[in-house]
Design a protein around this motif. Structure first.
Motif, PDB file in Angstrom:
ATOM      1  N   UNK A 189       0.892  -1.156   0.198  1.00  0.00           N
ATOM      2  CA  UNK A 189      -0.093  -0.223   0.123  1.00  0.00           C
ATOM      3  C   UNK A 189       1.077   1.053   0.310  1.00  0.00           C
ATOM      4  N   UNK A 190       2.067   1.119   0.504  1.00  0.00           N
ATOM      5  CA  UNK A 190       2.643   2.424   0.586  1.00  0.00           C
ATOM      6  C   UNK A 190       3.459   2.860  -0.621  1.00  0.00           C
ATOM      7  N   UNK A 191       3.369   1.483  -1.673  1.00  0.00           N
ATOM      8  CA  UNK A 191       4.609   1.488  -2.410  1.00  0.00           C
ATOM      9  C   UNK A 191       3.174   2.438  -4.157  1.00  0.00           C
ATOM     10  N   UNK A 192       2.242   1.518  -3.766  1.00  0.00           N
ATOM     11  CA  UNK A 192       0.980   2.180  -4.774  1.00  0.00           C
ATOM     12  C   UNK A 192       0.792   2.074  -5.959  1.00  0.00           C
ATOM     13  N   UNK A 193       2.471   0.684  -6.683  1.00  0.00           N
ATOM     14  CA  UNK A 193       2.022   0.305  -7.976  1.00  0.00           C
ATOM     15  C   UNK A 193       1.632  -1.048  -7.749  1.00  0.00           C
ATOM     16  N   UNK A 194       1.086  -1.662  -9.288  1.00  0.00           N
ATOM     17  CA  UNK A 194       0.166  -3.016  -9.928  1.00  0.00           C
ATOM     18  C   UNK A 194       1.443  -4.256  -8.618  1.00  0.00           C
ATOM     19  N   UNK A 195       0.850  -4.623  -8.301  1.00  0.00           N
ATOM     20  CA  UNK A 195       1.619  -5.768  -7.262  1.00  0.00           C
ATOM     21  C   UNK A 195       1.605  -7.609  -9.140  1.00  0.00           C
ATOM     22  N   UNK A 196       3.272  -8.561  -8.676  1.00  0.00           N
ATOM     23  CA  UNK A 196       3.520  -9.256  -9.190  1.00  0.00           C
ATOM     24  C   UNK A 196       3.628  -9.872  -7.773  1.00  0.00           C
ATOM     25  N   UNK A 197       3.501 -11.551  -8.255  1.00  0.00           N
ATOM     26  CA  UNK A 197       3.421 -12.144  -7.352  1.00  0.00           C
ATOM     27  C   UNK A 197       4.217 -13.995  -8.681  1.00  0.00           C
ATOM     28  N   UNK A 198       5.714 -14.262  -7.658  1.00  0.00           N
ATOM     29  CA  UNK A 198       6.515 -14.943  -7.884  1.00  0.00           C
ATOM     30  C   UNK A 198       6.404 -15.999  -6.305  1.00  0.00           C
ATOM     31  N   UNK A 199       5.257 -16.972  -7.001  1.00  0.00           N
ATOM     32  CA  UNK A 199       5.658 -18.014  -6.023  1.00  0.00           C
ATOM     33  C   UNK A 199       6.202 -19.310  -6.062  1.00  0.00           C
ATOM     34  N   UNK A 200       6.498 -19.526  -5.034  1.00  0.00           N
ATOM     35  CA  UNK A 200       7.399 -21.289  -4.741  1.00  0.00           C
ATOM     36  C   UNK A 200       8.772 -20.167  -5.284  1.00  0.00           C
ATOM     37  N   UNK A 201       9.600 -18.929  -4.401  1.00  0.00           N
ATOM     38  CA  UNK A 201      10.517 -17.966  -5.845  1.00  0.00           C
ATOM     39  C   UNK A 201      11.696 -19.087  -5.108  1.00  0.00           C
ATOM     40  N   UNK A 202      11.528 -20.302  -4.813  1.00  0.00           N
ATOM     41  CA  UNK A 202      13.554 -20.215  -4.509  1.00  0.00           C
ATOM     42  C   UNK A 202      14.260 -19.524  -4.293  1.00  0.00           C
ATOM     43  N   UNK A 203      15.697 -19.251  -3.989  1.00  0.00           N
ATOM     44  CA  UNK A 203      16.967 -18.542  -4.187  1.00  0.00           C
ATOM     45  C   UNK A 203      16.223 -16.833  -4.603  1.00  0.00           C
ATOM     46  N   UNK A 204      14.765 -16.895  -5.157  1.00  0.00           N
ATOM     47  CA  UNK A 204      14.764 -15.789  -6.267  1.00  0.00           C
ATOM     48  C   UNK A 204      15.139 -15.101  -7.070  1.00  0.00           C
ATOM     49  N   UNK A 205      16.281 -15.674  -7.797  1.00  0.00           N
ATOM     50  CA  UNK A 205      16.399 -15.379  -9.383  1.00  0.00           C
ATOM     51  C   UNK A 205      15.395 -14.703  -9.814  1.00  0.00           C
TER      52      UNK A 205
END
Length: 221
Positions: free
Chosen positions: A50-66
């Motif tokens: 909410x503080x950012x306000x931009x649209x959201x993208x989800x990366x579920x089961x992202x592992x190490x996050x690369x």
């Protein structure tokens, strides 16, 4: 060339119980109590969003996050949230970290967080499930996302859903589960771009075929 094991399964086609399992979960919402740590994490993530306000993208089961860092570059107009249940994997993210302020990689329980997001009206524009654990044994159907009780929550989050796997049968089952829920999943070629995840790189270098399924969850078929 890479050296990664090809998935082996005692299934040769769609699981015999796929339809009955999916229909049962669609008819009976998952109502397990939320863990206190999940509630606290959700409050923090909601404040960030909410503080950012931009649209959201989800990366579920992202592992190490690369993948999360790569998706943040792909979606500069959005904030990208990478979630994984493994602290060991998430703690390795510094090795893959991008110089970007539009994403986070967090350890969290999707069984709680997806439901909390749905209840709070979150509407990600895109949702990625990249190389999830395939649980290839026939007895493990309900551990696969499309065969588990969280499938209705995944659908309710909406957005442009994209799955990738080196086990085509997983995506064929997912496509069938989507159809049971009134959605159309379509196979599509992988973009001609750098691998999004370490698994994608490893499987590709080993010569394994990689598969991609996409679905617009904002539409019913």
């Amino acid at each position: 060339m890479g050296n990664s094991r090809i998935i082996e399964s005692n299934q040769t086609g769609l699981h015999d119980n796929l339809e009955s399992t999916v229909r049962r979960h669609l008819a009976h919402p998952f109502r397990a109590p939320y863990a206190d740590h999940s509630l606290a994490l959700f409050d923090a993530l909601k404040a960030w969003k909410e503080a950012d306000g931009r649209p959201l993208v989800l990366d579920s089961c992202c592992g190490v996050g690369e993948s999360t860092a790569n998706l943040a570059r792909r979606h500069p107009e959005a904030i990208v949230l990478g979630l994984d249940k493994s602290a060991a994997r998430v703690e390795k993210h510094d090795h893959y970290k991008a110089e970007s302020d539009n994403y986070r990689v967090v350890r969290g329980n999707l069984n709680d967080l997806w439901r909390l997001m749905v209840a709070d009206g979150w509407a990600p524009t895109h949702h990625y499930l990249l190389y999830p654990n395939p649980w290839p044994k026939s007895s493990h159907l309900q551990r696969r996302w499309h065969g588990g009780p969280l499938f209705p929550s995944l659908l309710a989050l909406g957005g442009q859903l994209e799955l990738r796997s080196n086990w085509r049968l997983y995506l064929e089952e997912f496509q069938a589960a989507l159809a049971l829920a009134g959605h159309k999943g379509e196979f599509a070629p992988l973009p001609d771009a750098a691998p999004l995840t370490p698994f994608e790189r490893k499987y590709g270098e080993s010569g394994q075929p990689l598969h991609r399924l996409v679905c617009d969850l904002t539409k019913k078929s």
